[in-house]
Design an enzyme around this catalytic site. Structure first.
Site, PDB file in Angstrom:
ATOM      1  N   ASP A 105       0.816  -1.210   0.000  1.00 40.69           N
ATOM      2  CA  ASP A 105       0.000   0.000   0.000  1.00 40.69           C
ATOM      3  C   ASP A 105       0.855   1.266   0.000  1.00 40.69           C
ATOM      4  O   ASP A 105       0.647   2.174   0.817  1.00 40.69           O
ATOM      5  CB  ASP A 105      -0.951   0.010   1.211  1.00 40.69           C
ATOM      6  CG  ASP A 105      -1.728  -1.284   1.373  1.00 40.69           C
ATOM      7  OD1 ASP A 105      -2.031  -1.910   0.334  1.00 40.69           O
ATOM      8  OD2 ASP A 105      -2.023  -1.671   2.519  1.00 40.69           O
TER       9      ASP A 105
ATOM     10  N   GLU B  52     -11.191   0.637  -4.081  1.00 39.40           N
ATOM     11  CA  GLU B  52     -10.530   1.100  -2.859  1.00 39.40           C
ATOM     12  C   GLU B  52      -9.243   1.831  -3.221  1.00 39.40           C
ATOM     13  O   GLU B  52      -8.946   2.068  -4.390  1.00 39.40           O
ATOM     14  CB  GLU B  52     -10.236  -0.091  -1.938  1.00 39.40           C
ATOM     15  CG  GLU B  52      -9.415  -1.180  -2.570  1.00 39.40           C
ATOM     16  CD  GLU B  52      -9.378  -2.456  -1.748  1.00 39.40           C
ATOM     17  OE1 GLU B  52     -10.129  -2.557  -0.761  1.00 39.40           O
ATOM     18  OE2 GLU B  52      -8.586  -3.351  -2.098  1.00 39.40           O
TER      19      GLU B  52
END
Length: 491
Positions: free
Chosen positions: A12, A169
């Site tokens: 991420d 997302e």
């Protein structure tokens, strides 16, 4: 580059540029300190300069925090002379929160809580009027007051992503030229992972999707890097555009097992008709690279504070973990009953190479403990010294067994772990690597007590969002460690 720019469990990624410097942060999940912070001058060579969340006033993860919970998907941005870090804590008393700093190496502030901002994967962006926009997985958006954490007005849905694609997302919002671009991940963070983009006239839309979506995916390909997604955009030193993203390197036969977790990769971006086009991960940037010194193989634990690469499960206190009890040694005072226990006293570093060797000199005279390869409480291998015996333990799901044992000599001894990537496959069932655990004899010879299949310490077996961490632990009493070596082998 098919070699990650930040290998090991660094998923991420979020990046920002300030002048000639680049800073990058990643998720840290159940590990403390949280959110590793990296610095680079060339987007390829990175050095960890700290961890943003290094105090319990910033991050309090209790023993009830499950593995793969904790700190999710930070976004790092620089605005009005300050760094802003927004993140979700998936834990008791967590939620969305913002931290600030003038120096990304720290110290970072205590959190500003965002109690009315719901969801995960928060992003920050500012418009020309100074409004701060927080965009979340889903994809929905809030306008917020960062000073107070107050939401200004109702949230609104911006875009649902590609039709029939799950899990829109990891949104990031950018003003580039005359458009606002909304970059998202979708398809889930497994093999179907992808990156898509939309654009609009304002930060709150309306947004039109790119006709070429997804602009990046490796699903259903032979690419050695899979699960590509969760990306962020940044300009290179020459003004060109680049993307940092997560990916995994599966090994072995079918279905393929990745063991290091999700890693950070780099890809070039060009612009065609006002849309970003992502190039292959094999491209090397055209500007001169600035290599950084290699991390030392050995840590002698001769500093008052541990280096930023060292992490512990959920929390770490000087009461249980210190370099001050015995000069030049790391001392662990046990809490919990071992690696099956969420409250174990464990200090480790991410496995960052497909083949590597780790060793440590342990003095177990006042307790029991050893050297471990950890995935979570239910998946770990360790070599432990206890009650005059050295033994190899394996925990795979509900099964726990002593694989091998031998008498332990008096006094301190060297324990070792060697991970060897599988270079040739026996058949379609072959695992990704082997993990050998053993002891070093007085003459320096390494005696292997057991060699275990590495697939059982992989995401495809254990589940979750993390990767392997190799480190030391105390199961009972007090255990001292004089040094720790981590050495890459071949990659």
């Amino acid at each position: 580059m098919t070699t990650p720019v930040i290998p090991g469990m660094h998923p991420d990624p979020s990046v920002c540029r300030v002048g000639e410097d680049y800073y990058l942060v990643c998720s840290s999940f159940e590990y403390f300190p949280g959110i590793p912070v990296f610095h680079s001058r060339d987007l390829v060579n990175w050095t960890q300069i700290g961890n943003a969340l290094d105090r319990t006033s910033q991050l309090l993860l209790t023993a009830e925090t499950p593995s793969s919970a904790g700190i999710y998907a930070p976004t790092l941005r620089h605005h009005d002379g300050r760094f802003h870090l927004i993140v979700t804590s998936v834990s008791h008393g967590g939620g969305n929160m913002v931290f600030t700093a003038t120096d990304p190496a720290g110290p970072w502030s205590d959190p500003i809580m965002l109690p009315d901002v719901h969801g995960i994967d928060p992003d920050l962006a500012w418009d020309d009027e100074g409004n701060c926009w927080c965009t979340m997985a889903g994809v929905h958006q809030y306008r917020i007051d960062l000073a107070t954490g107050e939401v200004l007005g109702a949230s609104q849905r911006l875009w649902s992503g590609t039709a029939r694609a799950k899990a829109p997302e990891a949104p990031h919002l950018y003003r580039i030229g005359e458009h606002w671009y909304l970059l998202i991940a979708e398809g889930g963070t497994e093999r179907g992972h992808a990156v898509s983009v939309a654009r609009g006239p304002a930060p709150d839309g309306p947004f039109e999707p790119c006709p070429a979506n997804p602009i990046l995916t490796h699903r259903s390909t032979y690419e050695p890097v899979q699960n590509t997604g969760h990306a962020d955009l940044v300009q290179g030193p020459d003004g060109s555009w680049w993307m940092v993203l997560l990916g995994v390197r599966p090994g072995g036969g079918t279905p393929g097992w990745h063991v290091l977790g999700r890693e950070t990769f780099l890809a070039p971006v060009t612009w065609v008709d006002g849309w970003p086009v992502v190039g292959p991960l094999t491209v090397t940037p055209p500007w001169p690279l600035q290599p950084v010194p290699a991390e030392p193989v050995r840590d002698d634990f001769d500093q008052s504070e541990l280096r930023p690469q060292w992490v512990s499960t959920r929390n770490r206190s000087e009461e249980h973990c210190t370099t001050k009890d015995r000069a030049g040694w790391l001392t662990l005072h046990a809490r919990g009953s071992g690696l099956d226990d969420p409250d174990v006293v464990f200090v480790g570093r991410r496995q960052q190479h497909l083949s590597c060797r780790a060793r440590t000199l342990v003095d177990p005279s006042s307790g029991s403990g050893g050297l471990a390869v950890r995935f979570d409480e239910e998946h770990h291998y360790e070599i432990e010294v206890a009650s005059g015996e050295v033994r190899v333990l394996a925990r795979i799901g509900p099964l726990r067994t002593v694989v091998a044992s031998r008498p332990a000599p008096e006094g301190p001894l060297v324990l070792g772990v060697q991970v060897d990537e599988a270079k040739e496959l026996r058949d379609a069932r072959s695992g990704p690597d082997t993990i050998s655990l053993g002891v070093e004899e007085p003459g320096g010879t390494f005696t292997v007590l057991a060699t275990l299949d590495g697939r059982y310490l992989s995401t495809e077996v254990a589940g979750g969002f993390t990767g392997r961490v190799i480190g030391v632990y105390a199961a009972t009493g007090t255990v001292h460690f004089d040094w720790f070596d981590y050495e890459p082998l071949g990659d």
